[in-house]
Design a protein around this motif. Structure first.
Motif, PDB file in Angstrom:
ATOM      1  N   THR A 272       0.673  -1.119  -0.064  1.00  0.00           N
ATOM      2  CA  THR A 272       0.116   0.103   0.051  1.00  0.00           C
ATOM      3  C   THR A 272       0.914   1.235  -0.010  1.00  0.00           C
ATOM      4  N   SER A 273       2.160   1.023   0.162  1.00  0.00           N
ATOM      5  CA  SER A 273       3.004   2.576  -0.363  1.00  0.00           C
ATOM      6  C   SER A 273       3.316   2.394  -1.531  1.00  0.00           C
ATOM      7  N   SER A 274       2.870   1.715  -2.533  1.00  0.00           N
ATOM      8  CA  SER A 274       3.221   1.594  -3.850  1.00  0.00           C
ATOM      9  C   SER A 274       2.273   2.125  -4.721  1.00  0.00           C
ATOM     10  N   MET A 275       1.197   2.834  -3.931  1.00  0.00           N
ATOM     11  CA  MET A 275       0.167   3.472  -4.663  1.00  0.00           C
ATOM     12  C   MET A 275      -0.106   4.994  -4.393  1.00  0.00           C
ATOM     13  N   ILE A 285       2.722   3.022  -8.609  1.00  0.00           N
ATOM     14  CA  ILE A 285       4.054   3.571  -8.681  1.00  0.00           C
ATOM     15  C   ILE A 285       5.003   2.475  -8.372  1.00  0.00           C
ATOM     16  N   ASP A 286       6.493   2.715  -8.328  1.00  0.00           N
ATOM     17  CA  ASP A 286       7.372   1.868  -8.100  1.00  0.00           C
ATOM     18  C   ASP A 286       7.266   0.207  -8.287  1.00  0.00           C
ATOM     19  N   PRO A 287       7.391   0.105  -9.578  1.00  0.00           N
ATOM     20  CA  PRO A 287       7.289  -1.474  -9.997  1.00  0.00           C
ATOM     21  C   PRO A 287       9.046  -1.767 -10.459  1.00  0.00           C
TER      22      PRO A 287
HETATM   23 MG    MG Z   1       8.405   2.458  -2.769  1.00  0.00          MG
END
Ligand code: MG
Ligand code: ADP
Ligand code: SR1
Ligand code: MG
Length: 451
Positions: A272-275, A285-287
């Motif tokens: 949930t910190s990758s959106m 984000i962050d793939p």
């Molecule tokens: Mg990240």
């Protein structure tokens, strides 16, 4: 100034760099007089700069050759930036609604320029800690996962296309190895990087290292994860034969088939910190951990992190807000996400059933009965994979190297440990008994029972 060799950029050198790149400088109207540049990276790996003025804005993701949260002692390839860019482009092509536009990539400098997700966008995890509801989150994430996973799988693509891309992403091996270590290995052994809320969870951390059944299940998941990127190398006949026998004699392990093991281009770190979200918008984000792996790893990451958010809520409750209604919203989001994903994914499958995808050839799977059987088995296996990976990712966030703000922001250690222990016990149950769950509603019931 030439940037023909890698060097870490800081505020001033970054401005010189931007001046040399028209794709970036044009975004701020080539005006450098009142430029705001700020490093805002709060993740574990990269440095992130916001660059903006009255004419426009962008964000720079800069990978240095180590893990940011640990420091230079933990070296990490800066080639991760290349895979992050590749995956942003591909996922952006497949689902432009939920992936920010990329403006620029420089492989030598390990640097990506992309759309600045301006406020009120915030990292979803922060929104979950603050108790904010996002009414479209389940719909958006189901859409993102259904599109990006279906269209990169053999349900849609030819074997040649698939193998070509599997081969490309095999290069992201260092990031895969990092996941293998911190998700599937370290939590189950003594590791210098592990930490937990001590002394409250000392016994629980030790119990993980002595739980044979759990280790067996984690080994199976790791194999599913691990074999995805080694599968390209395993295209040799010997491996096919060995796996063939293995599959024949060990049917309880739900590998779909050899070629399906590198199931789809996964994000690889879909917590949930990758959106970044607003009430109307969800942007993934962050793939940088992207590779051809098990779809359940992405779905599980999202659901598992929502369950962590749920388990942390009692630690954020106060006299003004008992968080009860919010907990119900999280449960509804968990249930809706899987149900909507299942619906969207199978709809894409039905729509493209007679396309070029080589997993289930129309000449063989040529009647509604067998099609239904195949689809039901595929979705059941995917559901159980998602539960297993989701649970493994919950465990690593409580006893491993990288923790989550959901718990870390609970200042009272005893209170934090109570929330973490509940999540840990729940994750262990889900991991071990995942094949018994027939639907997401049963998971929601299990979460409620662990109160
Ligand atoms: Mg990240
Ligand atoms: P890491 O790989 O270190 O986890 P991330 O790519 O997740 O780095 O970015 C770290 C932080 O930078 C995010 O948590 C977010 O606050 C900010 N960030 C990243 N990309 C953007 C963006 N496109 N727009 C606004 N902020 C961003
Ligand atoms: C050192 S572990 C760093 C973690 O942060 C990333 O977001 C991944 O989840 C990785 O496991
Ligand atoms: Mg990252």
């Amino acid at each position: 100034m030439a940037f023909s060799e890698f060097r870490p950029l800081h505020d001033n050198s970054l401005i010189d760099y931007i001046k040399s790149v028209p794709a970036l400088s044009s975004k701020i109207g080539n005006d450098f007089d009142n430029l705001f540049v700020k490093e805002v990276g709060d993740g574990n790996l990269n440095f992130v700069f916001i660059v903006l003025n009255s004419a426009g804005s962008f964000v720079i993701i800069h990978a240095l050759p180590y893990v940011r949260s640990i420091g230079e002692s933990w070296a990490m390839t800066k080639e991760r930036s290349y895979f992050e860019w590749l995956a942003l482009k591909e996922k952006g092509r497949l689902c432009p609604e939920h992936v920010p536009e990329v403006y620029h990539f420089d492989r030598t400098m390990s640097l990506i320029g992309m759309r600045y997700l301006e406020p009120p966008h915030i990292i979803l995890r922060k929104g979950l800690v603050a108790g904010i509801e996002y009414p479209l989150l389940a719909e958006h994430m189901a859409d993102f996962m259904a599109k990006t996973l279906f269209f990169t799988s053999l349900l849609f693509r030819t074997t040649s296309e698939h193998k070509r891309d599997v081969a490309e992403y095999c290069g992201n091996v260092e990031l895969c190895r990092l996941t293998e270590q911190v998700v599937f290995s370290d939590p189950y052994k003594v590791s210098e990087y592990n930490r937990w809320t001590s002394p409250y969870l000392d016994h629980d951390a030790e119990a993980l290292r002595e739980d044979n059944l759990l280790k067996l299940e984690v080994a199976e998941l790791k194999s599913k994860y691990y074999d995805q990127h080694s599968s390209f190398i395993a295209v040799c006949a010997a491996a096919i034969v060995v796996l063939g026998f293995f599959l024949l004699y060990y049917k309880s392990i739900h590998f779909c088939s050899f070629c399906e093991r590198a199931q789809a281009l996964i994000h690889g770190d879909l917590h949930t910190s990758s959106m970044m979200v607003t009430h109307e918008s969800t942007q993934v984000i962050d793939p940088e951990f992207a590779f051809y792996g098990p779809m359940g790893y992405d779905i599980g990451a999202f659901l598992g992190n929502l369950i962590l958010a749920y388990c942390s809520q009692d630690g954020h409750a106060d006299q003004k807000n008992d968080r009860k209604a919010y907990k119900e919203w999280i449960l509804k989001t968990i249930e809706d996400t899987w149900n909507l994903f299942q619906h969207k994914f199978t709809a894409l499958w039905d729509e493209h059933r007679n396309g070029a995808g080589e997993a289930y050839l129309p000449a063989i799977y040529n009647n509604p009965e067998v099609q239904l059987l195949v689809q039901k088995k595929y979705m059941t296996d995917l559901f159980h994979d998602s539960l297993g990976f989701g649970a493994a990712k919950m465990i690593r966030r409580i006893v491993g190297v990288a923790h989550v703000e959901d718990f870390e922001s609970i200042a009272d250690a005893a209170k934090r440990a109570t929330c973490e222990k509940r999540a840990l016990d729940l994750a262990k149950t889900i991991l071990k008994e995942r094949r018994k769950f027939e639907g997401i509603a049963e998971i929601v019931s299990a979460i409620r029972k662990h109160e």
